[in-house]
Design an enzyme around this catalytic site. Structure first.
Site, PDB file in Angstrom:
ATOM      1  N   LYS A 143       0.978  -1.292   0.000  1.00 26.12           N
ATOM      2  CA  LYS A 143       0.011   0.134   0.070  1.00 26.12           C
ATOM      3  C   LYS A 143       0.919   1.218   0.000  1.00 26.12           C
ATOM      4  CE  LYS A 143      -4.147  -1.896   1.848  1.00 26.12           C
ATOM      5  NZ  LYS A 143      -4.047  -3.401   2.424  1.00 26.12           N
TER       6      LYS A 143
HETATM    7  C1  LIG Z   1      -4.663  -4.357   1.947  1.00 26.79           C
HETATM    8  C2  LIG Z   1      -3.900  -5.843   1.896  1.00 26.79           C
HETATM    9  C3  LIG Z   1      -4.214  -6.889   1.197  1.00 26.79           C
HETATM   10  C4  LIG Z   1      -5.568  -6.760   0.299  1.00 26.79           C
HETATM   11  O1  LIG Z   1      -5.736  -5.804  -0.576  1.00 26.79           O
HETATM   12  P1  LIG Z   1      -6.836  -5.235  -1.526  1.00 26.79           P
HETATM   13  O2  LIG Z   1      -6.245  -4.319  -2.513  1.00 26.79           O
HETATM   14  O3  LIG Z   1      -7.647  -4.689  -0.576  1.00 26.79           O
HETATM   15  O4  LIG Z   1      -7.545  -6.502  -1.935  1.00 26.79           O
HETATM   16  C5  LIG Z   1      -3.532  -7.925   1.122  1.00 26.79           C
HETATM   17  N1  LIG Z   1      -2.457  -8.064   2.083  1.00 26.79           N
HETATM   18  C6  LIG Z   1      -1.986  -6.990   2.707  1.00 26.79           C
HETATM   19  C7  LIG Z   1      -0.942  -7.257   3.423  1.00 26.79           C
HETATM   20  C8  LIG Z   1      -2.797  -5.826   2.767  1.00 26.79           C
HETATM   21  O5  LIG Z   1      -2.280  -4.964   3.607  1.00 26.79           O
END
Ligand SMILES: *Cc1c(COP(=O)(O)O)cnc(C)c1O
Length: 427
Positions: A107
Site C-alpha cells: 500500500k
Molecule cells: C490491503 C492488503 C491486502 C488486500 O488488498 P486489497 O487491495 O484490499 O485486495 C492484502 N495483503 C495485505 C498485507 C494488505 O495490507
C-alpha cells in the site's frame, strides 16, 4: 481524462475531481471513461525501459494534462523508489515482493502516489483537505507514512481496536503532526461504514476525501508492479498467472486493468481468507456481502469488497467472461498456517499469512508446464510477527524502518459511533 461514476447518476469528473472527491456524489466509484491499450512495441521491449519509464507510460493516459509530465515523473520517482523483485521460490513459482517500501506493505505505492497528487492539486487552495480512511491493518500505516507532512492535507485514520497487529498499530498511531488515529470499538466494517456515513453527510463531506483503494489515485498506480513483474519474467516465455491475496480487491483490480492495457497475463486468481463473498459469487452467481470475520490475514478481513464493482465493469458485468480469465478461492487460517510451514520447510522462504494465501491460490489453480505463477507477497513477515513466529520455528529480524516506530508512544482517540466521529471532524 474524465471519470464517470459506476452508479451512473453523477456528472463526469476530471482526474483532479475524482482524486479530491474520492467517491462520486451518488456514492459510486469513479471509473475511467476510456482505456487505451499500450503499444505492442512497448510491451515487447519492456525490458529496455526503466521502472520509472514504465510507470509513466502506464499511468499517463489516466491523468492526461492535469499534471504536467515533468511533475508526474517526479511523483512517480518518489513513489517507486524501492525494489519490486520477483523471487523464484520453486521451478515455476515466484513471489513478487511488494514490501520493500517504507511501511513494508504494497500500500506504500498507492499511498505515496495519492498523497503527492493531492498535495499538487491542493497547493493553491487556502483550506486544508481532510483525508479520511478506514484501515484493516496496512492501509493506516502506509497512508500515515505517505501523507506525513503533506502540505494542506490533514489525515484521519480509523482502525478497529485490538484487530491490527502491534506493529501496524504503532505505524499509524505514532507519527503525529498532520496524522490523527481514531481507535474504533468495532470491526473493520464498522470503520468503513463510519467513513461512508461521513462522505454522505452533507454537513462535513465537502472537506473530506478518501485514501481507501476506492480513490483512483491509490488504485491506478498499483498497476505499476504487475508490469515490473512481467519485465522480470518475460524472458522465460511462459504464460503468466497472478495470484493476488485480496480483501477490498483494489490490488487485483489494478492487475486486471494492466491486462486491459495489454499486459500479457493468462489468468488472475483472487485468493481470499474465509471472507469469501467473491469466491461464493463465482460459484453461485449471487453476490451477497456479509459482515467480515476475523482471521490471521487481517488485512483481508473484508465482507463487502468495495472494488469488486470495478472488476465487474471491466468485464461488462458478464460473469461468463469474467470467469474465463479470473478465479477466486477461499482458504482457512489452518490451511494458511500449513502453507506457511510448507513454503518454509521446502524452500526456506519466509511468507506471512497474506502471501501464503496467494501461494495457496496458485496451488489450487494447478499450474501447467508452460505457466509461471506469481503470487503477490503483500507485506513483510515482520508486519505479522505474532503469527509468523508462532507458526514457523524462527524469529524474524526487525528491519530498521520498523524498529524506528516500535519505540514511539501510541497516540489514539477512542470512538464508538458515527456521532463521535462527526464531533471529532467538526472540532
Ligand atoms: C490491503 C492488503 C491486502 C488486500 O488488498 P486489497 O487491495 O484490499 O485486495 C492484502 N495483503 C495485505 C498485507 C494488505 O495490507
Amino acid at each position: 481524462m474524465n471519470y464517470f461514476s459506476l452508479n451512473k447518476s453523477s456528472p463526469k469528473a476530471s482526474f483532479k475531481q475524482a482524486v479530491v472527491n474520492g467517491i462520486a456524489p451518488d456514492r459510486g466509484l469513479y471509473y475511467p471513461e476510456s482505456i487505451t491499450p499500450l503499444s505492442q512495441d512497448f510491451i515487447d521491449r519492456i525490458s529496455e525501459y526503466s521502472n520509472e519509464e514504465i510507470a509513466f507510460e502506464v499511468i499517463k493516459q489516466f491523468i492526461g494534462d492535469e499534471i504536467p509530465a515533468e511533475k508526474l515523473k517526479e511523483i512517480i520517482k518518489k513513489t517507486i523508489s524501492f525494489e519490486f523483485p520477483v523471487v523464484t521460490i520453486e521451478k515455476n513459482i515466484g513471489s513478487l515482493e511488494l514490501y520493500h517500501g517504507p511501511t513494508m506493505a504494497f500500500k506504500d505505492v498507492g499511498a505515496r502516489f495519492m498523497s503527492q497528487c493531492l498535495e499538487y492539486f491542493n497547493q493553491d487552495n487556502k483550506d486544508d483537505i481532510t483525508v479520511l480512511v478506514a484501515t484493516s491493518g496496512d492501509t493506516g500505516g502506509a497512508v500515515a507514512n505517505g501523507f506525513l507532512n503533506a502540505k494542506g492535507v490533514q489525515v484521519v485514520i480509523l482502525y478497529p481496536s485490538g484487530k491490527v497487529s502491534d506493529i501496524q498499530e504503532k505505524q499509524l498511531t505514532t507519527l503525529g503532526n498532520n496524522i490523527t488515529a481514531l481507535e474504533v470499538d468495532g470491526v473493520f466494517d464498522d470503520c468503513q461504514e463510519m467513513v461512508k456515513s461521513a462522505f454522505l453527510d452533507e454537513e462535513i463531506s465537502k472537506k473530506l476525501t478518501s485514501a481507501n483503494s476506492i480513490n483512483v489515485a491509490r488504485w491506478l498506480p498499483q498497476m505499476f508492479y504487475f508490469f515490473f513483474a512481467y519485465k522480470q519474467v518475460s524472458a522465460q516465455h511462459k504464460d503468466i498467472v497472478f495470484s493476488v491475496p485480496s480483501g477490498n480487491f483494489g490490488n487485483i483490480c489494478a492487475g486486471l486493468l494492466a491486462q486491459k492495457l495489454g499486459l500479457p497475463v493468462k489468468h488472475f486468481i483472487a485468493s481470499t481468507n474465509i471472507n469469501d463473498t467473491v469466491p461464493q459469487y463465482l460459484v453461485n452467481g449471487i453476490y451477497s456481502p456479509k459482515p467480515s470475520k476475523a482471521t490471521i490475514s487481517n488485512a483481508m478481513d473484508v465482507g463487502n469488497p468495495s472494488n469488486f464493482i470495478r472488476i465487474q465493469e471491466l468485464f461488462q458485468n458478464n460473469l461468463t467472461q469474467l470467469k474465463a480469465s479470473f478465479s477466486s478461492f477461499s482458504f482457512s487460517d489452518h490451511e494458511t498456517k500449513e502453507m506457511m510451514k510448507d513454503i518454509y520447510n521446502k524452500f526456506n522462504y519466509i511468507s506471512e499469512p497474506h502471501g501464503a494465501i496467494g501461494y495457496l491460490g496458485l496451488k489450487k489453480h494447478s499450474l501447467h508446464e508452460d505457466e509461471f505463477g506469481i503470487f503477490l507477497e503483500t507485506a513483510h513477515p515482520v508486519k505479522f510477527l505474532e503469527v509468523v513466529e508462532a507458526t514457523l520455528p524462527i524469529s524474524v529480524e526487525i528491519p530498521s524502518q520498523i524498529k524506528k516506530v516500535m519505540n514511539k508512544e501510541k497516540a489514539a482517540i477512542q470512538i464508538a459511533s458515527y456521532k463521535e466521529l462527526k464531533t471529532f471532524l467538526n472540532s
